[in-house]
Design an enzyme around this catalytic site. Sequence first.
Site, mmCIF file in Angstrom:
data_model
loop_
_atom_site.group_PDB
_atom_site.id
_atom_site.type_symbol
_atom_site.label_atom_id
_atom_site.label_comp_id
_atom_site.label_asym_id
_atom_site.label_seq_id
_atom_site.Cartn_x
_atom_site.Cartn_y
_atom_site.Cartn_z
ATOM 1 N N GLU A 163 -1.289 -14.768 11.059
ATOM 2 C CA GLU A 163 -2.502 -14.111 11.670
ATOM 3 C C GLU A 163 -3.671 -13.847 10.661
ATOM 4 O O GLU A 163 -3.199 -13.043 9.718
ATOM 5 C CB GLU A 163 -2.503 -12.816 12.561
ATOM 6 C CG GLU A 163 -3.598 -12.235 13.368
ATOM 7 C CD GLU A 163 -4.385 -13.422 13.890
ATOM 8 O OE1 GLU A 163 -3.788 -14.351 14.847
ATOM 9 O OE2 GLU A 163 -5.715 -13.816 13.408
ATOM 10 N N LYS A 222 -0.286 -17.602 4.174
ATOM 11 C CA LYS A 222 -0.741 -16.144 4.409
ATOM 12 C C LYS A 222 -0.618 -15.298 3.083
ATOM 13 O O LYS A 222 -1.620 -14.538 3.211
ATOM 14 C CB LYS A 222 0.073 -15.518 5.623
ATOM 15 C CG LYS A 222 0.160 -14.430 5.794
ATOM 16 C CD LYS A 222 -1.242 -13.982 6.702
ATOM 17 C CE LYS A 222 -1.317 -12.407 6.827
ATOM 18 N NZ LYS A 222 -2.373 -12.016 7.962
ATOM 19 N N CYS A 278 -1.975 -5.029 4.473
ATOM 20 C CA CYS A 278 -1.774 -6.396 4.170
ATOM 21 C C CYS A 278 -1.720 -6.345 2.624
ATOM 22 O O CYS A 278 -0.848 -7.112 1.939
ATOM 23 C CB CYS A 278 -2.648 -7.324 4.913
ATOM 24 S SG CYS A 278 -2.084 -7.426 6.404
HETATM 25 C C1 UDX Z 1 -7.168 -8.334 5.259
HETATM 26 C C2 UDX Z 1 -7.799 -10.063 5.381
HETATM 27 O O1 UDX Z 1 -8.803 -9.992 5.286
HETATM 28 C C3 UDX Z 1 -7.037 -10.652 6.997
HETATM 29 O O2 UDX Z 1 -7.559 -11.936 6.596
HETATM 30 C C4 UDX Z 1 -5.600 -10.476 6.860
HETATM 31 O O3 UDX Z 1 -5.028 -11.052 8.068
HETATM 32 C C5 UDX Z 1 -5.006 -8.807 6.765
HETATM 33 O O4 UDX Z 1 -5.748 -8.342 5.544
HETATM 34 P P1 UDX Z 1 -7.848 -6.103 6.616
HETATM 35 O O5 UDX Z 1 -6.727 -5.599 5.669
HETATM 36 O O6 UDX Z 1 -7.813 -5.803 7.859
HETATM 37 O O7 UDX Z 1 -7.586 -7.797 6.456
HETATM 38 O O8 UDX Z 1 -9.400 -6.035 5.945
HETATM 39 P P2 UDX Z 1 -10.365 -6.441 4.768
HETATM 40 O O9 UDX Z 1 -11.821 -6.436 5.502
HETATM 41 O O10 UDX Z 1 -9.777 -7.586 4.363
HETATM 42 O O11 UDX Z 1 -10.382 -5.364 3.573
HETATM 43 C C6 UDX Z 1 -9.204 -5.147 2.728
HETATM 44 C C7 UDX Z 1 -9.730 -3.603 1.824
HETATM 45 O O12 UDX Z 1 -10.401 -4.353 0.933
HETATM 46 C C8 UDX Z 1 -10.512 -2.571 2.523
HETATM 47 O O13 UDX Z 1 -10.026 -1.444 2.161
HETATM 48 C C9 UDX Z 1 -11.839 -2.860 2.093
HETATM 49 O O14 UDX Z 1 -12.581 -1.965 2.068
HETATM 50 C C10 UDX Z 1 -11.704 -3.637 0.808
HETATM 51 N N1 UDX Z 1 -12.532 -4.421 0.521
HETATM 52 C C11 UDX Z 1 -12.994 -5.557 1.047
HETATM 53 C C12 UDX Z 1 -13.571 -4.225 -0.703
HETATM 54 O O15 UDX Z 1 -13.145 -3.117 -1.430
HETATM 55 N N2 UDX Z 1 -14.564 -4.967 -1.136
HETATM 56 C C13 UDX Z 1 -14.657 -5.969 -0.488
HETATM 57 O O16 UDX Z 1 -15.708 -6.896 -1.109
HETATM 58 C C14 UDX Z 1 -14.058 -6.383 0.409
#
Ligand code: UDX
Length: 464
Positions: A163, A222, A278
């Site tokens: 996913e 993944k 993740c």
């Molecule tokens: C992530 C992946 O995006 C998703 O595809 C996978 O299925 C699960 O892991 P998620 O952890 O829910 O999803 O959120 P995501 O939007 O990826 O953000 C992860 C972290 O990175 C957050 O703490 C976010 O604040 C941080 N982040 C993200 C940044 O600091 N800068 C960015 O530009 C993007």
Amino acid sequence: MSEIKNICCIGAGYVGGPTMAVIAAQCPHLKVTVVDINAERIDRWNAEDLDELPIYEPGLKEVVGKARGKNLFFSTEVDRAIDEAEMIFISVNTPTKTYGKGKGQAADLKFIELCARDIARVAREDKIVVEKSTLPVRTASALKEILQNTGKGVHFEVLSNPEFLAEGTAINDLLHADRVLIGGDDTASGKKAKDQLSAIYENWIPKERILQTNVWSSELSKLVANAFLAQRVSSINSISALCEKTDANIGEVARAIGYDSRIGPKFLQASVGFGGSCFQKDILNLVYIARSFGLEEVADYWEQVILINNYQRNRFVDKMITSMYNTVAGKKILLLGWAFKKDTNDTRESAAIYVADALIEERASLVIYDPKVSEKRILQDLDALGTRSPEENRKALTVIQDPVLASEQSHAIAILTEWDEFKTLDWESVYKKMLKPAFVFDGRRILDTEQMEAIGFSCYTIGQ
Ligand code: UDX
Ligand code: UDX
Ligand code: ADP
């Protein structure tokens, strides 16, 4: 394998719940049952008041409201759901191991194994088992081994269907997935099972976006997708440190490089550090797998992504302390945001936990506000670190509901989650209430530094 009419999902968490709700809403011809051993969680999925659902996701309650009780069911009757379903998704948690071999790095597969044993014990007819949790490469083969040795002559086809939804945008990501990945054996029955799973998604995802691969490519993809995303965040964060030492501005740099179509504009937002269940877990896994094959350089390369993330969190705390004349002892500091990103109540691995812990070590007095995270959760997160006793944590912080009121007599504010409401907070009133100089540390780059300084704040923004 007979026609798929009933599917079940073991694990009603952040992945299983929303994914099954969307499948049910898009496939009225399927009966979808989500089971979990956690009865409290299931009760909340069944709550009459849709605001009581156990997870917060924009759009989730509408989707659940549409399908629940018609073709979407939440239950604790795991065995019965397994027995009825032709296709079983496994979506249980796979935390990093906290004991034994691979401690702190490898994924703990005990929950997966328990599921496999449940399925093996209960199944009386052939079934397709779909791994939906993030799993290290080769978990499918372990699943298969357990399932094939039941001695009941039941045939199990194991598929990997990782996913890719991100929290906060889960429903949109599920409805408009960039791609759906289905890994399975290249045998005749493996191909048929892949097509059957594909047919479910084809109810709303264009067929050309549904990719079929072998199991191992799917499992590895993944981990690699998350590692690449996290690497972009660490890359931009490493440059944010350099920007702070020079006259460059990380926002301008990110914009300039993002225009290169080979680089692209997304995931270049400098921050106090990535969190979530993740990124760290998947990279640790990748590192562990690489090392177990003797690929030390590969392992070191990816491990650096995590080291930079730790560095970024520490750097933020150091900046706060040095700005406030090298001491925060006894100072009232307001932390805005606890979730690992906006629009979710999930706090797993949130940078806020580590920032708060470090500030408490420096004897700061914390006041914490997050629009979606409960006091109980905040205290559990800190207690879980084990840095000090639960009593000491309770003495060191207060969780509040009104950030403007709480800014009274505070020395500093740190923004740790990019909730939209923080942009439009009544900053003028906040400034009047705070002690002077009034410090704001923006770990998410959501405030206009010039405007904040015009009000009178001493404003630090990460990366400039
Ligand atoms: C992530 C992946 O995006 C998703 O595809 C996978 O299925 C699960 O892991 P998620 O952890 O829910 O999803 O959120 P995501 O939007 O990826 O953000 C992860 C972290 O990175 C957050 O703490 C976010 O604040 C941080 N982040 C993200 C940044 O600091 N800068 C960015 O530009 C993007
Ligand atoms: C690069 C930048 O692309 C360009 O924007 C900058 O102005 C100068 O440096 P160049 O070195 O000419 O341009 O070629 P580029 O296409 O970027 O390739 C660089 C190297 O990377 C080549 O050896 C190429 O074979 C290799 N490469 C590139 C890969 O091995 N894999 C890829 O996916 C892409
Ligand atoms: P994710 O973010 O991967 O969805 P969560 O921790 O939110 O992870 O959800 C996983 C769910 O799986 C939890 O609610 C947990 O109770 C459930 N679970 C774990 N093991 C089993 C099992 N053997 N049978 C049923 N449910 C399980």
